[in-house]
Design a protein around this motif. Structure first.
Motif, mmCIF file in Angstrom:
data_model
loop_
_atom_site.group_PDB
_atom_site.id
_atom_site.type_symbol
_atom_site.label_atom_id
_atom_site.label_comp_id
_atom_site.label_asym_id
_atom_site.label_seq_id
_atom_site.Cartn_x
_atom_site.Cartn_y
_atom_site.Cartn_z
ATOM 1 N N LEU A 14 0.830 -1.193 0.000
ATOM 2 C CA LEU A 14 0.000 0.000 0.000
ATOM 3 C C LEU A 14 0.868 1.247 0.000
ATOM 4 N N SER A 15 0.484 2.215 -0.852
ATOM 5 C CA SER A 15 1.128 3.524 -0.856
ATOM 6 C C SER A 15 0.057 4.594 -0.717
ATOM 7 N N ILE A 16 0.263 5.532 0.208
ATOM 8 C CA ILE A 16 -0.653 6.650 0.402
ATOM 9 C C ILE A 16 0.095 7.925 0.013
ATOM 10 N N SER A 17 -0.405 8.630 -0.983
ATOM 11 C CA SER A 17 0.306 9.786 -1.513
ATOM 12 C C SER A 17 0.348 10.931 -0.508
ATOM 13 N N GLU A 18 1.279 11.834 -0.721
ATOM 14 C CA GLU A 18 1.484 12.937 0.217
ATOM 15 C C GLU A 18 0.300 13.905 0.254
ATOM 16 N N GLY A 19 -0.565 13.868 -0.772
ATOM 17 C CA GLY A 19 -1.697 14.787 -0.808
ATOM 18 C C GLY A 19 -2.890 14.365 0.021
ATOM 19 N N VAL A 20 -2.870 13.157 0.579
ATOM 20 C CA VAL A 20 -3.994 12.669 1.384
ATOM 21 C C VAL A 20 -3.931 13.308 2.776
ATOM 22 N N ALA A 101 4.995 7.687 -10.923
ATOM 23 C CA ALA A 101 6.027 8.096 -9.974
ATOM 24 C C ALA A 101 5.777 7.480 -8.602
ATOM 25 N N GLN A 102 4.521 7.425 -8.190
ATOM 26 C CA GLN A 102 4.171 6.826 -6.901
ATOM 27 C C GLN A 102 4.503 5.342 -6.902
ATOM 28 N N LEU A 103 4.199 4.671 -8.011
ATOM 29 C CA LEU A 103 4.519 3.254 -8.139
ATOM 30 C C LEU A 103 6.021 3.019 -8.099
ATOM 31 N N LEU A 106 7.251 3.187 -4.633
ATOM 32 C CA LEU A 106 6.864 1.991 -3.882
ATOM 33 C C LEU A 106 7.809 0.829 -4.198
ATOM 34 N N ILE A 107 8.074 0.601 -5.479
ATOM 35 C CA ILE A 107 8.952 -0.496 -5.874
ATOM 36 C C ILE A 107 10.358 -0.284 -5.314
ATOM 37 N N ALA A 108 10.842 0.972 -5.373
ATOM 38 C CA ALA A 108 12.172 1.264 -4.830
ATOM 39 C C ALA A 108 12.227 0.973 -3.335
ATOM 40 N N SER A 109 11.180 1.318 -2.605
ATOM 41 C CA SER A 109 11.144 1.052 -1.168
ATOM 42 C C SER A 109 11.109 -0.446 -0.887
ATOM 43 N N VAL A 110 10.346 -1.181 -1.703
ATOM 44 C CA VAL A 110 10.285 -2.630 -1.531
ATOM 45 C C VAL A 110 11.654 -3.243 -1.787
#
Length: 236
Positions: A14-20, A101-103, A106-110
């Motif tokens: 799960l990724s929650i964008s900075e705008g939420v 970019a969000q994806l 996420l992949i980089a963090s994984v």
């Protein structure tokens, strides 16, 4: 503005964008966690995917997530075909630069987290399942990625396939060849929007909290490209 959050949940990422907004972030985490756990209770994602996906969709609808788009497909790759998880995920989100970019983050963090023994084991436990097939050992790969943005809107991509190849350490960039894929590749892409008004009016937050286990917070494992924390033990 708040930072983007990237988490490992039981059954997916799960990724929650900075705008939420901050006041909605915990509610969204619990909502997705509840839906994941409900899906698990209806069917095993590795062996009974149709039941798992039906349970997930039912839970999301009950939590006031309206389906804007949902497409399921499957294909049997040719022997010479090459499947790269990160590329296929990107192709499904090609029309939205922000999602791309969000994806990628996420992949980089994984991939960074896979370098940690504890986090790497937790990720592999959720995404990879060994399966015995006659005289050889195969692996079933199930990747379920949810990207939440302003709305709140969640874009979800899930993919399942079985392979006779050995799994690399950084399997999101691994080149899986068609000749080693056992059966079909199953793909599902959906977009859902949360009705915040109905969520609050119908007391969904209270229902979700009552339905979650007492250790719910320990099941939300943060993944970070810098200073990954040691995860709590996720249920198998």
């Amino acid at each position: 503005m708040l930072n983007e959050e990237i988490l490992l949940l039981p059954e997916g990422l799960l990724s929650i964008s900075e705008g939420v907004p901050k006041e909605w972030r915990q509610k969204l985490k619990y909502s997705l966690l509840y839906s994941h756990l409900y899906a698990r209770s209806t069917g095993d994602k590795f062996d009974a995917l149709a039941k798992w996906r039906a349970g997930y969709s039912r839970a999301m609808e009950n939590l006031e997530w309206t389906t804007l788009a949902n497409k399921a497909s499957s294909f049997e790759p040719k022997d010479e075909a090459v499947i790269v998880l990160s590329d296929l995920l990107g192709e499904k989100l090609i029309s939205d630069v922000k999602l791309q970019a969000q994806l990628e983050r996420l992949i980089a963090s994984v991939e960074d987290a896979l370098g940690s023994e504890a986090l790497g084991a937790a990720i592999r436990e959720q995404l990879l399942s060994p399966a015995q097939a006659k005289d050889k050992s195969d692996t079933t790969v199930f990747v379920h990625v949810s990207l939440i943005g302003v709305g709140p809107v969640v874009h979800t991509f899930s993919m399942r396939f079985r392979t006779a190849q050995c799994i690399d350490e950084l399997f999101f960039k691994q080149r899986f060849t068609g000749k080693h894929v056992v059966g079909q590749v199953s793909v599902n892409v959906s977009t859902r929007q949360l009705s915040t008004a109905r969520y609050e009016r119908n007391g969904i937050e209270q229902k979700v909290r009552r339905g979650l286990p007492t250790n719910a917070d320990s099941l939300l494992v943060e993944l970070s490209s810098a200073g990954c924390p040691e995860p709590h033990a996720l249920p198998a």
